[in-house]
Design an enzyme around this catalytic site. Structure first.
Site, PDB file in Angstrom:
ATOM      1  N   GLU A  70      17.190   0.121 -34.687  1.00  0.00           N
ATOM      2  CA  GLU A  70      18.517  -0.409 -34.360  1.00  0.00           C
ATOM      3  C   GLU A  70      18.470  -1.701 -33.554  1.00  0.00           C
ATOM      4  O   GLU A  70      19.270  -2.597 -33.764  1.00  0.00           O
ATOM      5  CB  GLU A  70      19.355   0.632 -33.613  1.00  0.00           C
ATOM      6  CG  GLU A  70      19.904   1.762 -34.476  1.00  0.00           C
ATOM      7  CD  GLU A  70      18.959   2.947 -34.572  1.00  0.00           C
ATOM      8  OE1 GLU A  70      17.803   2.840 -34.097  1.00  0.00           O
ATOM      9  OE2 GLU A  70      19.364   3.984 -35.124  1.00  0.00           O
ATOM     10  N   HIS A 138      25.239  13.848 -30.384  1.00  0.00           N
ATOM     11  CA  HIS A 138      25.829  13.444 -31.671  1.00  0.00           C
ATOM     12  C   HIS A 138      27.339  13.685 -31.696  1.00  0.00           C
ATOM     13  O   HIS A 138      27.913  13.961 -32.748  1.00  0.00           O
ATOM     14  CB  HIS A 138      25.190  14.201 -32.841  1.00  0.00           C
ATOM     15  CG  HIS A 138      23.780  13.807 -33.126  1.00  0.00           C
ATOM     16  ND1 HIS A 138      22.732  14.127 -32.286  1.00  0.00           N
ATOM     17  CD2 HIS A 138      23.229  13.099 -34.146  1.00  0.00           C
ATOM     18  CE1 HIS A 138      21.600  13.640 -32.794  1.00  0.00           C
ATOM     19  NE2 HIS A 138      21.878  13.014 -33.919  1.00  0.00           N
TER      20      HIS A 138
END
Lengths: 342, 322
Positions: A70, A138
């Protein structure tokens, strides 16, 4: 069945991610500088399907399957924007932003300012947030985090119509836009939405920074966004049977924050409840409450209240998640409490 | 170009860079620069050497110590110095300052975050490939930046796609105080290139001729579609990490030893002589560049500071003045 009725039925059967993919495709067609980077967005079409079919259509150069890197590909987005492209960078889950926040808040968000307006940063960071039972790493929303850091527009739509229109607006914006989808909504089809499931066929934009009144009411104003709009509407329907009239406002974006629309409503109803699936402290609920008080004056409201995740990581057990994340029941209880004896 | 002309040009470029950062030190003493200024004194041969191989369409993404790379890329030195001195007429209207110069006209940018330059350079490289342009992206970092995750991630992607990326590592062996040999798993940074299917080149960063040759080779490799290159230029920083660095990590004697043995301008004198450029002529170049910068600094210090009323401008496009 008429052609129009068939089209509407198709739309209602369409999963929300297909609508998002359609919005991106329409923009990629009209502007060849748009390209997408991210994990599993090409061959797989996105873990929710929100980029399905794009790589086949636009090729591997414009729909890039990246490694799990990322920091690398978010910085790549910054460089692409500086080179005159309009990148859409997908961070699969917003919780992953920690590994690349550097390129988001120090580069993308600050470069327009640091360059004295000479370097544009047309970059969309598309990411999924929200609770669906996935526990602490998450499940976060984090729009308050992005909003706290200057230089980014922050969008979190609640229905198919706005996902398509706001995605188009984000891709046409010359500023960095963080586009936060909600996982619970990404798992739905058009017909599952209470509000605005209708989606026009062609490209259109919904302006970034304008809240929408999604239900009229006169006793209390409820402001929220993303999946919580659905919970708020469910709560408002329940309470209508009890004689309580709730006005529900979908903020649609956190930056810019449309406090004017909320203040106009709260000034009429005299009560404001801000509901936020993000963390409570130092976040959207306090910020919006204070902006509304600034606009109406301290005596302009009878009541202000807020409901948000109470500064605790999202727990794994569903019974615990339900205890900390505002759902329809929790919202209805809070509204009853606020208006008791009113 | 004759040897003499080339040698003169290279020396002049180094002299201009040295004079630029000396002007910055002067401006700092006059309190026209705030924050931690990073000058590149001692590293002139890298900036001057890379300048020749850069084309206008190429991109450079630099570091906190970025002045020489900006000059090498052709950024206007008046606008750059005005920005470093925080003036409204500066490259970025005084909003960026010395660590954050952005010049879309020359494809030059920088970051104050160590290692964060390489992923941004990767973005330029992908754009060039996608548009079929024969341009190369250069990401500059130091030995410190070569240990970051972003350095690794960007090279993984550039290597896999054979993108036109040159990673220029200015290895001055000091990440503020931490010594390269104490933290690097490899003897050099260049040897890590193999892990990324990249070409690894190692060069004496105090030798402007060697740098010019090696950077040209790297640019040709990347421009020719043969994938990324790591160029490691060994160099020495004369001053502290930033102005005001107490440099408790090295002695005064060590600092003097570095200046005595690794000054790229002094080391170049014998090449100048061999090419037929006299010491007097070299001295005259130094004097001329110094005088030019002195004049430029005086002009810059006369420029107005940004109007406080404009402090909120330029966050978003609608706030940008025409």
């Amino acid at each position: 069945m008429s052609a129009v009725a068939e089209r509407v039925n198709d739309r209602l059967a369409m999963p929300l991610p297909a609508t998002i993919a359609e919005a991106i495709a329409l923009e990629m067609e009209r502007d060849e500088t748009i390209l997408c980077l991210g994990e599993d967005i090409g061959r797989a079409g996105g873990v929710f399907g929100a980029t399905k079919g794009l790589q086949e259509r636009f090729g591997k150069g414009r729909v890039v399957d990246t490694p799990i890197a990322e920091m690398g590909f978010t910085g790549m987005g910054v460089g692409l924007a500086q080179a005159g492209m309009r990148p859409l960078v997908e961070i699969m889950f917003v919780d992953f932003i920690g590994v690349c926040l550097e390129q988001v808040y120090n580069a993308a968000a600050k470069i327009p300012y640091m360059s004295g307006g000479r370097q544009r940063m047309p970059m969309v960071i598309k990411t999924a947030g929200g609770c669906i039972g996935s526990a602490a790493q998450h499940s976060q929303c984090l729009w308050g985090l992005f909003a706290h850091l200057p230089g980014m527009k922050v969008v979190a739509p609640c229905n198919p119509h706005d996902h398509k229109g706001l995605m188009a607006a984000a891709l046409r914006s010359d500023d960095p836009v963080v586009f936060i989808e909600h996982k619970a909504l990404l798992l739905r089809k058009g017909r599952d939405f209470r509000h605005h499931p209708d989606v026009p066929d062609g490209a259109y934009t919904v302006p970034i920074g304008e809240a929408a009144v999604v239900r009229r009411g006169s006793d209390v104003t409820l402001a929220t966004l993303s999946a919580t709009v659905e919970h708020a509407l469910a709560a408002a329907e329940d309470l209508a049977g009890e004689g309580l009239s709730v006005e529900v406002i979908d903020l649609r974006s956190v930056v810019p924050l449309d406090a004017d629309t909320v203040a106009e409503s709260a000034g009429r109803t005299g009560r404001l409840l801000v509901v936020d699936e993000d963390y409570l402290s130092f976040g959207l609920s306090a910020e919006l409450s204070l902006r509304v008080i600034d606009l109406l004056g301290l005596s302009g409201l009878r009541q202000v209240a807020r409901l948000a995740v109470p500064d605790v990581p999202i727990p794994a057990a569903l019974s615990l998640e339900k205890a900390v994340v505002p759902g329809a029941e929790m919202i209805a209880d809070k509204l009853r409490q606020m208006t008791k004896g009113a | 170009m004759t040897d003499a002309a080339m040698a003169r040009d290279r020396f002049r470029r180094m002299a201009a860079m040295r004079a630029f950062d000396e002007a910055c030190l002067d401006a700092l003493r006059r309190k026209a620069i705030h924050g931690e200024l990073h000058v590149g004194l001692g590293q002139e041969a890298i900036g001057a050497g890379m300048a020749e191989a850069l084309r206008p369409e190429d991109a450079v993404v630099s570091t906190h110590r970025n002045h020489f790379h900006a000059l090498a890329k052709g950024v206007d030195r008046r606008a750059l110095l005005a920005e470093i001195c925080e003036r409204e007429a500066g490259l970025c209207r005084g909003r960026g300052g010395h660590m954050h110069p952005f010049d879309p006209a020359t494809n030059f940018s920088a970051t104050g975050i160590v290692g964060a330059s390489i992923p941004v350079a990767l973005g330029y490289a992908h754009a060039f490939r996608l548009r079929g342009e024969a341009a190369v992206a250069v990401g500059v970092t130091g030995d410190g930046g070569s240990h970051t995750g972003g350095f690794h991630e960007a090279l993984v992607m550039a290597g896999a796609a054979r993108l036109p990326l040159v990673v220029l590592v200015e290895n001055n062996a000091l990440a503020i105080s931490v010594q390269f040999e104490d933290v690097s798993p490899t003897e050099t940074v260049a040897e890590r290139a193999a892990a990324y299917s990249a070409l690894g080149l190692h060069v004496d960063g105090t030798d402007v001729d060697a740098v010019a040759h090696t950077v040209a080779q790297a640019m040709d490799h990347a421009r020719g579609g043969r994938g990324p290159v790591i160029v490691e230029a060994i160099c020495h920083r004369f001053r502290g990490h930033f102005e005001g660095d107490p440099e408790g990590y090295r002695s005064k004697e060590e600092r003097q030893r570095v200046r005595d043995n690794f000054d790229p301008l002094r080391l170049y004198r014998h090449r100048l002589a061999a090419a037929g450029v006299s010491d007097d002529e070299a001295d005259a170049i130094l004097v001329a560049e110094k005088a030019a910068m002195k004049e430029l600094l005086a002009d810059v210090l006369d420029m107005p500071m940004p109007d406080p009323a404009g402090a909120m401008l330029y966050r978003f496009v609608e706030e940008a003045r025409a």
